[in-house]
Write a protein that holds these residues in place. Sequence first.
Motif, PDB file in Angstrom:
ATOM      1  N   GLN A  23     -11.483  22.633  27.705  1.00 17.53           N
ATOM      2  CA  GLN A  23     -11.539  21.724  26.571  1.00 17.53           C
ATOM      3  C   GLN A  23     -12.835  21.951  25.786  1.00 17.53           C
ATOM      4  O   GLN A  23     -13.924  21.978  26.366  1.00 17.53           O
ATOM      5  N   LEU A  24     -12.694  22.090  24.473  1.00  6.77           N
ATOM      6  CA  LEU A  24     -13.838  22.338  23.598  1.00  6.77           C
ATOM      7  C   LEU A  24     -13.927  21.243  22.548  1.00  6.77           C
ATOM      8  O   LEU A  24     -12.917  20.871  21.942  1.00  6.77           O
ATOM      9  N   THR A  25     -15.125  20.742  22.322  1.00  3.68           N
ATOM     10  CA  THR A  25     -15.373  19.717  21.313  1.00  3.68           C
ATOM     11  C   THR A  25     -16.362  20.265  20.280  1.00  3.68           C
ATOM     12  O   THR A  25     -16.969  21.320  20.489  1.00  3.68           O
ATOM     13  N   PRO A  26     -16.546  19.571  19.148  1.00  2.45           N
ATOM     14  CA  PRO A  26     -17.435  20.094  18.104  1.00  2.45           C
ATOM     15  C   PRO A  26     -18.838  20.398  18.631  1.00  2.45           C
ATOM     16  O   PRO A  26     -19.413  19.624  19.397  1.00  2.45           O
ATOM     17  N   GLY A  27     -19.366  21.545  18.220  1.00  3.36           N
ATOM     18  CA  GLY A  27     -20.686  21.968  18.658  1.00  3.36           C
ATOM     19  C   GLY A  27     -20.683  22.804  19.915  1.00  3.36           C
ATOM     20  O   GLY A  27     -21.743  23.259  20.353  1.00  3.36           O
ATOM     21  N   VAL A  60     -16.824  25.974  17.848  1.00  3.18           N
ATOM     22  CA  VAL A  60     -15.972  24.900  17.330  1.00  3.18           C
ATOM     23  C   VAL A  60     -16.772  24.106  16.308  1.00  3.18           C
ATOM     24  O   VAL A  60     -17.761  23.453  16.647  1.00  3.18           O
ATOM     25  N   GLN A  61     -16.335  24.165  15.057  1.00  2.34           N
ATOM     26  CA  GLN A  61     -17.003  23.454  13.975  1.00  2.34           C
ATOM     27  C   GLN A  61     -16.499  22.018  13.841  1.00  2.34           C
ATOM     28  O   GLN A  61     -17.275  21.097  13.605  1.00  2.34           O
ATOM     29  N   ARG A  62     -15.192  21.841  13.993  1.00  3.17           N
ATOM     30  CA  ARG A  62     -14.589  20.530  13.738  1.00  3.17           C
ATOM     31  C   ARG A  62     -13.425  20.308  14.694  1.00  3.17           C
ATOM     32  O   ARG A  62     -12.730  21.251  15.075  1.00  3.17           O
ATOM     33  N   GLY A  63     -13.202  19.044  15.076  1.00  3.81           N
ATOM     34  CA  GLY A  63     -12.039  18.692  15.877  1.00  3.81           C
ATOM     35  C   GLY A  63     -12.160  19.139  17.325  1.00  3.81           C
ATOM     36  O   GLY A  63     -13.239  19.424  17.831  1.00  3.81           O
ATOM     37  N   ARG A  64     -11.018  19.212  17.970  1.00  2.00           N
ATOM     38  CA  ARG A  64     -10.970  19.596  19.377  1.00  2.00           C
ATOM     39  C   ARG A  64     -10.091  20.825  19.543  1.00  2.00           C
ATOM     40  O   ARG A  64      -9.121  21.007  18.816  1.00  2.00           O
ATOM     41  N   ILE A  95     -21.410  28.230   8.949  1.00  2.00           N
ATOM     42  CA  ILE A  95     -22.352  27.173   8.589  1.00  2.00           C
ATOM     43  C   ILE A  95     -21.951  25.912   9.343  1.00  2.00           C
ATOM     44  O   ILE A  95     -20.821  25.434   9.218  1.00  2.00           O
ATOM     45  N   VAL A  96     -22.883  25.373  10.118  1.00  2.00           N
ATOM     46  CA  VAL A  96     -22.592  24.219  10.967  1.00  2.00           C
ATOM     47  C   VAL A  96     -22.915  22.909  10.264  1.00  2.00           C
ATOM     48  O   VAL A  96     -22.160  21.937  10.333  1.00  2.00           O
ATOM     49  N   GLY A  97     -24.051  22.863   9.576  1.00  7.43           N
ATOM     50  CA  GLY A  97     -24.460  21.619   8.942  1.00  7.43           C
ATOM     51  C   GLY A  97     -25.447  21.865   7.822  1.00  7.43           C
ATOM     52  O   GLY A  97     -26.072  22.918   7.737  1.00  7.43           O
ATOM     53  N   GLY A 110      -8.463  21.773  15.514  1.00  5.39           N
ATOM     54  CA  GLY A 110      -9.860  21.984  15.173  1.00  5.39           C
ATOM     55  C   GLY A 110     -10.012  23.191  14.281  1.00  5.39           C
ATOM     56  O   GLY A 110      -9.036  23.806  13.840  1.00  5.39           O
ATOM     57  N   SER A 111     -11.262  23.549  14.001  1.00  5.74           N
ATOM     58  CA  SER A 111     -11.534  24.738  13.205  1.00  5.74           C
ATOM     59  C   SER A 111     -12.853  25.343  13.648  1.00  5.74           C
ATOM     60  O   SER A 111     -13.706  24.677  14.237  1.00  5.74           O
ATOM     61  N   GLY A 112     -13.004  26.622  13.349  1.00  8.23           N
ATOM     62  CA  GLY A 112     -14.213  27.330  13.722  1.00  8.23           C
ATOM     63  C   GLY A 112     -14.059  28.810  13.461  1.00  8.23           C
ATOM     64  O   GLY A 112     -13.241  29.227  12.636  1.00  8.23           O
TER      65      GLY A 112
END
Length: 244
Positions: free
Chosen positions: A65-69, A50-54, A156-158, A84-86
Amino acid sequence: MDHEPDAVSLFAAQTRPLCDLSDSSFPAVLYGWKDEGLTLQSDATHYGFVQRGRAVLKLGGHDFQLTPGMYFSAAGECRLEGSGSGFVASRIGYRGLFQLGGPIEATGRLRYIDGCSDTLLISPAVKGDPCLNLLHIPPHTRQTAHTHPTVRFGIIVGGQGVCRSPNQDLALQPGDIFSIRPEGIHSFNTTHDSLLVIAWHPDSDCGPTHGDHPMINRTVIDGVSAAQRQRNQDASCTPAESRS
């Protein structure tokens, strides 16, 4: 003169298959997802990040439930939902373990080339199985050009950076999804920012085996580990006995 295919392909996050290698030696499909549901097939194990959002991972009547990272592996049919996105890498014909993890750390725990570092987020259950990695590339890195024997999928994460290959230089931004073809020459390079990457491998050349894993290695019988006892027995067998 034939044009050599690009070593690296870059994709924006969108909910669809991005790279289909289902007919390859290690059958796999790369998916993106962004702000809509993604159903994943039953005959594969799915590795996601998960790159962004929930997001919500729906599997076997349960909602996770998945959160960023956060990252996961899930075998069989499942579905991602949420805003979210990923990315997801699906290894077709392989049944792995269910795992959830995260959030990821800022750097890796293992040394890698050119001052980079790596963490094995999801390890091979058995030597040869797929794995999911976190790669950290420090600022001011000019990575040595290299290849991998099998495909690499990732996101790419960051940070910021450039992926260089013989045919192109690709600017890398958080959220970019990529595939690197087998034996494709490439390198990750940075200037003032570091780069944090999730990379999935469809196979591995290390990991536990039936004769080498913590349980059997640390089981001691009459002062000798059970693993060594098994090796001694195997060495003493005649060829006919070893085939029986």
